[in-house]
Design a protein around this motif. Structure first.
Motif, PDB file in Angstrom:
ATOM      1  N   ASN A 194     -51.544  -4.447 -66.871  1.00 27.37           N
ATOM      2  CA  ASN A 194     -51.920  -3.825 -68.142  1.00 27.37           C
ATOM      3  C   ASN A 194     -50.727  -3.124 -68.798  1.00 27.37           C
ATOM      4  O   ASN A 194     -50.548  -3.197 -70.013  1.00 27.37           O
ATOM      5  N   LEU A 195     -49.918  -2.457 -67.998  1.00 24.28           N
ATOM      6  CA  LEU A 195     -48.727  -1.810 -68.553  1.00 24.28           C
ATOM      7  C   LEU A 195     -47.753  -2.849 -69.101  1.00 24.28           C
ATOM      8  O   LEU A 195     -47.050  -2.608 -70.091  1.00 24.28           O
ATOM      9  N   SER A 196     -47.733  -4.016 -68.490  1.00 28.33           N
ATOM     10  CA  SER A 196     -46.885  -5.095 -68.996  1.00 28.33           C
ATOM     11  C   SER A 196     -47.358  -5.529 -70.390  1.00 28.33           C
ATOM     12  O   SER A 196     -46.543  -5.848 -71.261  1.00 28.33           O
ATOM     13  N   ASP A 197     -48.660  -5.525 -70.602  1.00 29.70           N
ATOM     14  CA  ASP A 197     -49.184  -5.845 -71.943  1.00 29.70           C
ATOM     15  C   ASP A 197     -48.813  -4.757 -72.957  1.00 29.70           C
ATOM     16  O   ASP A 197     -48.524  -5.067 -74.117  1.00 29.70           O
ATOM     17  N   LEU A 198     -48.833  -3.502 -72.541  1.00 24.29           N
ATOM     18  CA  LEU A 198     -48.373  -2.436 -73.455  1.00 24.29           C
ATOM     19  C   LEU A 198     -46.888  -2.621 -73.764  1.00 24.29           C
ATOM     20  O   LEU A 198     -46.458  -2.456 -74.912  1.00 24.29           O
ATOM     21  N   ALA A 199     -46.100  -2.974 -72.738  1.00 26.33           N
ATOM     22  CA  ALA A 199     -44.670  -3.218 -72.964  1.00 26.33           C
ATOM     23  C   ALA A 199     -44.474  -4.344 -73.972  1.00 26.33           C
ATOM     24  O   ALA A 199     -43.599  -4.269 -74.841  1.00 26.33           O
ATOM     25  N   ALA A 200     -45.310  -5.377 -73.871  1.00 25.25           N
ATOM     26  CA  ALA A 200     -45.191  -6.527 -74.769  1.00 25.25           C
ATOM     27  C   ALA A 200     -45.437  -6.150 -76.224  1.00 25.25           C
ATOM     28  O   ALA A 200     -45.031  -6.867 -77.134  1.00 25.25           O
ATOM     29  N   MET A 201     -46.110  -5.030 -76.440  1.00 24.57           N
ATOM     30  CA  MET A 201     -46.358  -4.530 -77.800  1.00 24.57           C
ATOM     31  C   MET A 201     -45.407  -3.378 -78.156  1.00 24.57           C
ATOM     32  O   MET A 201     -45.506  -2.806 -79.234  1.00 24.57           O
ATOM     33  N   ALA A 202     -44.513  -3.029 -77.242  1.00 23.53           N
ATOM     34  CA  ALA A 202     -43.612  -1.878 -77.425  1.00 23.53           C
ATOM     35  C   ALA A 202     -44.403  -0.592 -77.660  1.00 23.53           C
ATOM     36  O   ALA A 202     -44.006   0.258 -78.459  1.00 23.53           O
ATOM     37  N   ALA A 203     -45.508  -0.455 -76.936  1.00 19.57           N
ATOM     38  CA  ALA A 203     -46.351   0.737 -77.066  1.00 19.57           C
ATOM     39  C   ALA A 203     -45.981   1.763 -75.997  1.00 19.57           C
ATOM     40  O   ALA A 203     -45.631   1.407 -74.867  1.00 19.57           O
ATOM     41  N   GLU A 204     -46.076   3.014 -76.377  1.00 19.66           N
ATOM     42  CA  GLU A 204     -45.841   4.113 -75.447  1.00 19.66           C
ATOM     43  C   GLU A 204     -47.132   4.386 -74.682  1.00 19.66           C
ATOM     44  O   GLU A 204     -48.150   4.703 -75.299  1.00 19.66           O
ATOM     45  N   PRO A 205     -47.152   4.276 -73.358  1.00 23.88           N
ATOM     46  CA  PRO A 205     -48.399   4.462 -72.608  1.00 23.88           C
ATOM     47  C   PRO A 205     -49.006   5.850 -72.825  1.00 23.88           C
ATOM     48  O   PRO A 205     -48.280   6.846 -72.939  1.00 23.88           O
ATOM     49  N   LEU A 206     -50.343   5.877 -72.881  1.00 22.58           N
ATOM     50  CA  LEU A 206     -51.074   7.128 -73.078  1.00 22.58           C
ATOM     51  C   LEU A 206     -51.926   7.431 -71.844  1.00 22.58           C
ATOM     52  O   LEU A 206     -51.809   8.509 -71.262  1.00 22.58           O
ATOM     53  N   ALA A 207     -52.747   6.495 -71.431  1.00 21.76           N
ATOM     54  CA  ALA A 207     -53.636   6.710 -70.292  1.00 21.76           C
ATOM     55  C   ALA A 207     -54.322   5.391 -69.964  1.00 21.76           C
ATOM     56  O   ALA A 207     -54.266   4.428 -70.731  1.00 21.76           O
ATOM     57  N   ALA A 208     -54.979   5.369 -68.788  1.00 20.31           N
ATOM     58  CA  ALA A 208     -55.719   4.176 -68.367  1.00 20.31           C
ATOM     59  C   ALA A 208     -57.031   4.586 -67.719  1.00 20.31           C
ATOM     60  O   ALA A 208     -57.148   5.695 -67.182  1.00 20.31           O
TER      61      ALA A 208
END
Lengths: 305, 305
Positions: free
Chosen positions: A69-83
């Motif tokens: 899931n974090l890899s998908d956030l990376a693919a969008m250049a998003a800063e992680p918030l929570a899971a």
């Protein structure tokens, strides 16, 4: 199955209202305030499909569930918030202990990449083990990377090395979150996605979404030692492993030539960036072999079923 | 199982940073901007645990998977924003058709309550059917209802009627999203949660979180026709069904006496609001029987396993 269903689902659900980007990219994008957007991704992994609870330690499996899931956030250049994490725990596996082990595998990665696990759901069932993770991140409005932005003439870059992931990398990889944020803050990246199903298959998705084609130069592919070793037994070339093994979880980027030149000269990422080809106006997918011959690139990656 | 694991997990993960409210309430709350917070909830339901794919139409099952999450948003008085859905589809059930039926069951509810399905994941596995939904909404900062705010002297109100949910209500209920938003915008509500496991068990959770006790007046409980009919066969009283059947998905509210009086006089909700007791400084749970006698209220609701 998945692609057909996603197509059908996309037809049912129109983007609009707060939804800036719906189904079909690595994650969805939702407007939450002027200037800032929420990026949401959800991946569910299951015993005997994505991992083997009989072979792999539960901690590594839990880590993988969060990492994809974090890899998908990376693919969008998003800063992680929570899971949030939901678990279906098989009755025969000491469910409480299994839940703790899975979670203990997630926590170091969650802390490392700033994505705390804030809730979820647990059930005990007749099995198999199912781990569903939804991860949230944020981006400045309009800055999320998409897979649809590649332009003819863009260079094709990948992070790290490719192939042989099933030797262990698929459980232990570090999602390219920090790398994505670093690149997004400093460079004009036209398109991005994470490599989950193999370069050839994922590239076909990016070129289709971008209405372009591509030429991949096999001699340039950065190949892992694992892929080189696997090739000895498989009879396939190391390059074919790099093209189609899947679960690399590296980033595939479409980058304007001037930006690519700067990135390759300065190499700002510790994991390395490699130029592996070019995006083209001609919508076909071509592989340029080491001997200079060209042939159609077959999308032979791994589709999870 | 779940309660122990949640306690352990809460110890591992400290609230802080962007996390305003972590594990243990109906949903988590995350700061996303000054003045506004994200509310996130995730529920996973599984064949043979939460529904029976052999007995119930897939559309009703899909609807329920979304509805239970929306009920959690209602319990926080959050305005729905969007949801993601992950499906593990059993190989033997024509997975593509099943996926469509599940989704078709969700869409009318998603449209009715303003919570579009914007993404997710699908896998085909050896089974059973697993549906994981993560729904998220927003609240003005600091206004999310919590289960921890009940005060001694507060009246205990419930929406709708209780009991007999397994006769069908558990698949067809409408989450109290509109009702929660209406109440939150106009009235001072001290604490709230949704009734998923039966009033007696959920009330025990609210009183524990609020460090109070409660007296439930059995003669006042609003009882469904289904619970009254079930009592004929079960040998239990209709009130006992209302206390412990579970899956009512009504709201349990702790409300200051003056607000309660106004709510009961004006009855602003079409589903009705009923006063069923009082929160007390004494932390015990008491049931006041119809004949005026008092006894300990046993938390005998349904814990999903």
């Amino acid at each position: 199955m998945e692609l057909d269903y996603v197509r059908w689902l996309t037809e049912q659900l129109s983007a609009g209202g707060p939804i800036a980007l719906g189904i079909g990219d690595d994650a969805a994008v939702v407007n939450i305030e002027p200037g800032r957007q929420l990026v949401v991704t959800s991946d569910m992994i299951t015993d005997q499909v994505h991992f083997d609870l009989g072979l792999h330690a539960a901690e590594r499996i839990g880590r993988k569930a969060l990492a994809v899931n974090l890899s998908d956030l990376a693919a969008m250049a998003a800063e992680p918030l929570a899971a949030v994490v939901s678990l279906n725990l098989p009755r025969e596996h000491e469910p409480r202990q299994l839940a703790e082990q899975l979670t203990e595998g997630m926590i170091p990665l969650a802390e490392q990449l700033g994505c705390p696990v804030i809730g979820g759901d647990t059930n005990v069932t007749r099995g198999p083990l199912v781990i569903s993770v939804t991860a949230f991140g944020t981006v400045d409005a309009g800055t999320a990377w998409r897979r649809s932005g590649a332009k003819p003439g863009d260079r094709m870059l990948v992070t790290g090395k490719l192939g042989g992931s099933l030797q262990g990398h698929h459980l232990d990889f570090t999602p390219r979150v920090a790398e994505a944020l670093q690149l997004a803050s400093q460079y004009d990246i036209h398109a991005a996605m994470d490599l989950s199903d193999g370069l050839s298959l994922d590239l076909a998705r990016m070129t289709k979404a971008s209405h372009v084609g591509a030429v991949v130069e096999l001699a340039k592919l950065p190949i892992t030692e694992q892929a080189a070793r696997a090739a000895v037994d498989s009879g396939k070339s190391p390059a074919m492993h790099a093209l189609s093994d899947g679960e690399d979880f590296e980033l595939l980027l479409a980058v304007p030539p001037a930006v690519s030149a700067e990135l390759l000269a300065t190499q700002p990422l510790a994991c390395g960036l490699t130029d592996v080809g070019e995006f083209t106006a001609d919508t076909s997918l071509v592989q340029l072999n080491a001997d200079g011959t060209r042939e159609a690139l077959l999308a032979t990656g791994y589709e999870h079923r």
